[in-house]
Design an enzyme around this catalytic site. Structure first.
Site, PDB file in Angstrom:
ATOM      1  N   GLY A  82       0.829  -1.207   0.000  1.00  0.00           N
ATOM      2  CA  GLY A  82       0.000   0.000   0.000  1.00  0.00           C
ATOM      3  C   GLY A  82       0.858   1.249   0.000  1.00  0.00           C
ATOM      4  N   SER A  83       0.403   2.266   0.721  1.00  0.00           N
ATOM      5  CA  SER A  83       1.015   3.594   0.589  1.00  0.00           C
ATOM      6  C   SER A  83       2.467   3.679   1.033  1.00  0.00           C
ATOM      7  CB  SER A  83       0.194   4.617   1.377  1.00  0.00           C
ATOM      8  OG  SER A  83      -1.087   4.707   0.787  1.00  0.00           O
TER       9      SER A  83
END
Lengths: 571, 152
Positions: free
Chosen positions: A286-287
């Site tokens: 993810g981020s």
């Protein structure tokens, strides 16, 4: 008296000569040509060889405190031929060995000459059995592996089997070093199994195994595990992983995965808890992966630091609609703002400027899609789709960390690379080995490679510091210290078909401190916390471990970093 | 009338030479002949005595030596056994202590003990900054920047 015919005598003589000849030839064969073979076979029947177990080397932490040691023990066996009354014997042994009478009696009546009754029992238990002076019961020297801190670093250490061989973790990886060389006692026995006085009785002493000195800091590991267990409980997560690493040397100071198990009693724990998830399990980061996109963009000069992008809240990419975590109007953002606010759309826009070839190259240079080389059994390489299979959607999703999978250790290494001024250092779990005579042999320094320039690393560090100061990572702040880090809230792919679980996330926060002179990297990852976001679930876990790191490693606050251009309104 | 031949006393063959030598050295006196049985007994006693003395001189020290050596070996063997037993005991004790030390120094046990005694990790970290880059004066020393009593 009639004399026997001469022919008969000659025939009889010839027959006897032939018979003696045959006997002579056979004797010659037995006594001369096959003598050595028969002698060896006869000797072999008389000899009994007992293996003398070598003491297994210890596993120590970086301060030489023991994490795994070997204790003297005994194996108790029976020769059922000499057991007078199996039931009486079983009844007397049962309370001492803690075994069922029926089970013991069954073993004592087996049609064999050797059967184990108990393995690796303590010496006092063996002594109590010895005092019973039961016929047919014998003892063998053995060692028992003991992990004094119980569950501490269980998945890293691994465990050994009943015969003392490493089955997982470092116990398996360094089996050759730890095991040592077993000795042997050879005795010549009479037909009743008793040693022959003056016969062969030779003993070769076992050689103790070397000890492995790990990079783990036992106290740090304990604090990390406590913080992780508390965070899992507070966020009602299914599990979690914490890695604490020195970015300069690659030394892993702590590595914990929850749920864990006690290697002293590994048989009682579910096998899934044996896995060192920090190394063996890949997840979509993810981020936290945006740091690679940002570093690549800065390193390639794909975007100027003061360049302002107009970022919408959602975007159509092929047949998919991707969007930011929260709805917003078109926002004017610099690259630093995109990282601080963790904008998916902004990251995709930057990635498009960079191009898929360059992004793929940087992902590889940061170590994704390949094992880290930490040399741990079962290490996963993660999943990085080959460039030829990338689509427009791949470029978009991989830029913000979906559609790519990495282990927690790989992600910690990515941040360690930024913290180490753009140089990737191979993570390591072993400082060196200590031979039985106490000589310490240091492991060679971890190999390194340049991934991005020191200037790029410094710029990305300032972005990460901004993310903690005023972005999504404010829950990781510690007063007086500048921390650089990034939150991650990643969706979890379905195991059997394309798509993701609805409403279930892996929350993460990976960062380092002090931002101006990074000395420790901490990765905090929670599996499916009910609180969802990395900034809410994982950042406080990072903060707690970072706070301990400050006291444990005596970290000084460092100087504040210059801020980067921003287009967002400042508070 | 025939007289029976007088029997010359028999000397063992292995003594022939010796006797001859003895006779040459000490010719037999012309005194009245001693009855042969008495001479033989005296010589035998003399030889036996010599043999006993010789045996005593040679065998006794050898016997004493063997017995002493045996005793010495037995004693050494006992000492070795005792030392080995002691080494085994100490090795076992060492292992027990290593085990005990490892168990007692486990962070979990120490943390639990500390919690029971009301200790805990600090909730927050405060860093103190000195202004002007100078170190604070050691306790008890007067601050040079503050005028002393009576000073202008």
């Amino acid at each position: 008296m009639r004399r026997p015919p001469l022919q008969r005598l000659i025939a009889l003589l010839a027959l006897m000569a032939v018979a003696f000849g045959v006997i002579f030839v056979r004797l010659t064969v037995l006594q001369v040509s096959q003598a050595a073979s028969f002698r060896d076979r006869a000797l072999d029947q008389r000899l009994r060889r007992i293996e003398l177990p070598a003491t297994r080397g210890q596993i120590l932490d970086r301060t030489r405190e023991p994490l795994a040691i070997s204790l003297e023990a005994r194996d108790i066996y029976a020769d059922p031929r000499y057991v007078r009354d199996p039931w009486v014997t079983a009844t007397r042994l049962s309370p001492i060995l803690g075994a069922e009478i029926g089970e013991l009696a069954a073993r004592l009546t087996e049609d064999t000459t050797f059967v184990y009754l108990a393995r690796q029992v303590d010496l006092d238990v063996a002594e109590r059995v010895e005092r019973l002076r039961l016929p047919g019961i014998g003892f063998l020297e053995a060692t028992r592996r003991y992990y004094p801190a119980g569950t501490l670093a269980g998945q890293v250490l691994g465990f050994v089997g009943i015969d003392g061989e490493g089955l997982s973790g470092l116990e398996l990886r360094y089996e050759d070093l730890l095991a040592g060389d077993p000795g042997e006692r050879t005795q010549e026995l009479d037909p009743h199994g008793q040693p022959i006085l003056g016969g062969i009785d030779v003993e070769r002493q076992p050689l103790e195994g070397s000890s492995v000195v790990t990079t783990i800091d036992r106290d740090f590991q304990y604090q990390a595990e406590q913080a992780l267990a508390d965070a899992v409980a507070a966020n009602r997560a299914r599990g979690g992983t914490v890695i604490v690493m020195d970015p300069r040397s690659g030394d892993i100071l702590a590595m914990a995965s929850y749920p864990w198990f006690d290697p002293n009693a590994f048989e009682e724990a579910p096998p899934r808890t044996y896995r060192n998830r920090a190394v063996t399990d890949a997840f979509e980061p993810g981020s936290t992966n945006k740091v690679i996109t940002a570093a690549a963009a800065v390193d390639r000069g794909a975007i100027a630091l003061d360049h302002v992008l107009s970022v919408p809240w959602q975007m159509q990419v092929e047949e998919f609609t991707i969007h930011d975590a929260h709805p917003h109007g078109i926002q004017r953002m610099t690259l630093s703002d995109i990282i601080a606010e963790s904008s998916n759309i902004g990251t995709v826009m930057v990635a498009r400027r960079l191009g898929e070839s360059a992004l793929a190259s940087y992902l590889t240079r940061f170590g994704l899609g390949q094992t880290s080389g930490v040399s741990f059994p079962g290490e996963s390489a993660g999943i990085l789709p080959p460039l030829y299979r990338w689509t427009e959607t791949s470029l978009a999703t991989i830029a913000y960390g979906q559609g790519v999978a990495a282990t927690p250790l790989q992600m910690a290494s990515v941040y360690a690379t930024i913290a180490n001024h753009g140089r990737w250092v191979r993570p390591r779990l072993v400082l060196g080995t200590r031979s039985p005579d106490g000589t310490f042999q240091e492991a060679p320094a971890s190999p390194t490679r340049r991934v991005v320039s020191a200037g790029t690393a410094q710029t990305v560090t300032r972005m990460l510091a901004e993310a903690v100061r005023a972005g999504t990572g404010t829950n990781a702040t510690i007063a007086g210290y500048e921390i650089a880090g990034k939150t991650g809230t990643a969706r979890i792919p379905l195991p059997d078909r394309p798509g993701y679980y609805e409403g279930e996330y892996v929350a993460s926060f990976i960062g380092f401190l002090p931002a101006s002179d990074p000395q420790v990297v901490i990765a905090a990852i929670l599996d499916r916390p009910v609180t969802g976001y990395g900034g809410i679930a994982a950042a406080p876990l990072f903060q707690r471990i970072a706070r301990y790191a400050i006291t444990r490693l005596a970290l000084e606050p460092g100087r504040p970093l210059r801020t980067l251009p921003t287009a967002l309104p400042q508070p | 009338m025939s007289v029976p031949a007088r029997r010359v006393p028999q000397v063992p063959e292995w003594l022939d030479g010796e006797v001859a030598r003895a006779e040459r050295a000490n010719p037999p006196p012309q005194s009245p002949p001693v009855p042969p049985t008495a001479v033989r007994g005296t010589r035998r006693r003399r030889h036996r005595l010599g043999f006993v003395i010789l045996a005593t001189i040679i065998v006794a020290p050898v016997l004493i030596g063997i017995v002493s050596l045996n005793a010495l070996l037995a004693q050494t063997s006992l000492r070795i056994d005792e030392a080995e037993r002691r080494i085994e005991e100490l090795s076992r004790e060492h292992l027990t202590l290593v085990h005990e030390q490892a168990r007692l120094s486990a962070p979990g046990r120490i943390a639990a003990w500390a919690r029971r005694n009301g200790m805990r990790l600090p909730d927050d970290i405060r860093s103190l900054h000195t202004s002007g880059g100078s170190l604070p004066a050691p306790a008890g020393e007067a601050d040079a920047s503050v005028p002393r009593e009576g000073e202008a």
